[in-house]
Design an enzyme around this catalytic site. Structure first.
Site, PDB file in Angstrom:
ATOM      1  N   THR A   1       0.761  -1.138  -0.037  1.00  0.00           N
ATOM      2  CA  THR A   1       0.093   0.063  -0.061  1.00  0.00           C
ATOM      3  C   THR A   1       1.150   1.199   0.000  1.00  0.00           C
ATOM      4  OG1 THR A   1      -0.153  -0.163   2.348  1.00  0.00           O
ATOM      5  CG2 THR A   1      -1.845  -1.195   1.302  1.00  0.00           C
TER       6      THR A   1
ATOM      7  N   ALA B   1       6.068   5.455   9.135  1.00  0.00           N
ATOM      8  CA  ALA B   1       4.590   4.883   8.502  1.00  0.00           C
ATOM      9  C   ALA B   1       4.977   5.265   6.969  1.00  0.00           C
ATOM     10  CB  ALA B   1       3.446   5.954   8.822  1.00  0.00           C
ATOM     11  N   LYS B   2       4.164   4.595   6.314  1.00  0.00           N
ATOM     12  CA  LYS B   2       4.430   4.579   4.953  1.00  0.00           C
ATOM     13  C   LYS B   2       4.090   6.000   4.183  1.00  0.00           C
ATOM     14  CE  LYS B   2       3.457  -0.153   3.579  1.00  0.00           C
ATOM     15  NZ  LYS B   2       2.528  -0.998   4.048  1.00  0.00           N
ATOM     16  N   ARG B   3       3.670   6.880   5.009  1.00  0.00           N
ATOM     17  CA  ARG B   3       3.559   8.038   4.502  1.00  0.00           C
ATOM     18  C   ARG B   3       4.885   9.207   4.569  1.00  0.00           C
ATOM     19  NH1 ARG B   3       0.415   7.580   8.991  1.00  0.00           N
ATOM     20  NH2 ARG B   3       1.355   8.630  10.790  1.00  0.00           N
ATOM     21  N   HIS B   4       5.946   8.406   5.423  1.00  0.00           N
ATOM     22  CA  HIS B   4       7.186   9.001   5.482  1.00  0.00           C
ATOM     23  C   HIS B   4       8.019   8.423   4.342  1.00  0.00           C
ATOM     24  CE1 HIS B   4       6.276   9.079   9.916  1.00  0.00           C
ATOM     25  NE2 HIS B   4       7.337  10.057  10.064  1.00  0.00           N
TER      26      HIS B   4
END
Ligand code: GLU
Length: 292
Positions: free
Chosen positions: A13, A265-268
């Site tokens: 994701t 998190a993946k948003r980083h």
């Protein structure tokens, strides 16, 4: 090889970051130290958020980081398929078993809960404790309730049901286990977590159901993952019991944070393995220098 079987279970994701790599590295070290096998499972159940480019990035980035697996979607193995999107029959079979055992019930509540159910929860956005609005009346021994009649008259395929299904947890039961790193753990069902979703109204099994079905079917003997999932382990132990499966051992790793103390998190994206590699970081530095 011994009978130790570990797994890496990334979700495509987003781009994987140092925290994933570190947890996976621990999983690899533990499998190696036991001369066991490591399985890569592609957790791509969320069709709306999973993207093919993240699947290819996942393989490339994990290999770059020095991870090797013995079974997976790219290299095969005899416990496949290794992508969750191809394992639906197993989830349906488990669902049927739970339904036949009277362990689950239909629920028409809260879209938000349902959205959360698909992903592995992180502690702050853990699946909320369900207030029990749609819980069936307590059963009277030997009597068939209205709920039972309704349940039995439904089409057996979950896909035909435009409703969510929840696992009914035993109120007040202490669920305990000994974690390989964190030691003895105890959670009270109905208090630390409530009735949780096993099948979503849009016809997708939840994270909790899929991960238990897969770890059991793939013969995983030890689950190594982030410590944000300790509470989910308690939920999953109830599912193992209801499905008549022996649970694996568990080893929960510490989570990595950025310099401001925010959990990775993946948003980083700046801390993604891909970005670190582009900055010239070497794979071996991933494990040595906590500040890269
Ligand atoms: N795919 C899940 C995640 O990304 C795996 C959780 C687990 O290891 O059980 O968090």
């Amino acid at each position: 090889m011994t009978n130790y079987r570990g797994r890496l279970a990334p979700s495509p994701t987003g781009l994987l970051h140092r925290g994933h790599a570190r947890t996976f590295w621990t999983a690899q070290e533990r499998a190696r130290s036991q001369n066991g096998a490591l399985v890569l499972r592609n957790e791509d159940l969320d069709a709306a958020r999973c993207r093919p480019e993240f699947v290819s990035a996942m393989f490339e980035d994990l290999r770059w980081a020095g991870l090797h697996w013995d079974e997976g979607p790219d290299c095969g193995g005899n416990r496949g398929p290794y992508s969750q999107s191809q394992r639906r029959e197993l989830y349906v079979a488990a669902f049927e078993r739970l339904r036949a055992g009277g362990c689950i019930y239909t629920c028409t509540c809260s879209r938000q809960d349902v959205l959360r159910a698909l992903q592995a929860p992180h502690v702050p956005d853990d699946e909320p404790i369900y207030p029990g609005t749609c819980r069936p009346e307590p059963r009277v021994e030997g009597r068939v309730s209205r709920e039972d009649v309704l349940r039995l008259s439904l089409d057996p395929r979950p896909s035909s049901l435009k409703t969510n299904w929840r696992f009914q947890v035993p109120d007040g039961e202490i669920v305990s286990f000994t974690d390989g790193r964190c030691g003895p753990q105890q959670f009270v069902s109905g208090k630390d977590f409530g009735d949780f979703i096993v099948w979503r109204h849009d016809d997708v099994p939840s994270y909790q159901l899929a991960v238990v079905v897969d770890d059991a079917a793939m013969g995983i003997t030890e689950v190594v993952r982030g410590e944000d999932l300790l509470r989910s382990t308690a939920r999953q132990l109830l599912l193992y019991r209801a499905l008549g499966q022996a649970p694996p051992r568990f080893y929960h790793c510490p989570l990595l944070s950025d310099e401001a103390g925010v959990r990775l998190a993946k948003r980083h994206n700046a801390l993604s393995l891909r970005a670190l590699r582009a900055k010239g970081v070497k794979p071996e530095e991933l494990w040595q220098k906590p500040s890269v």
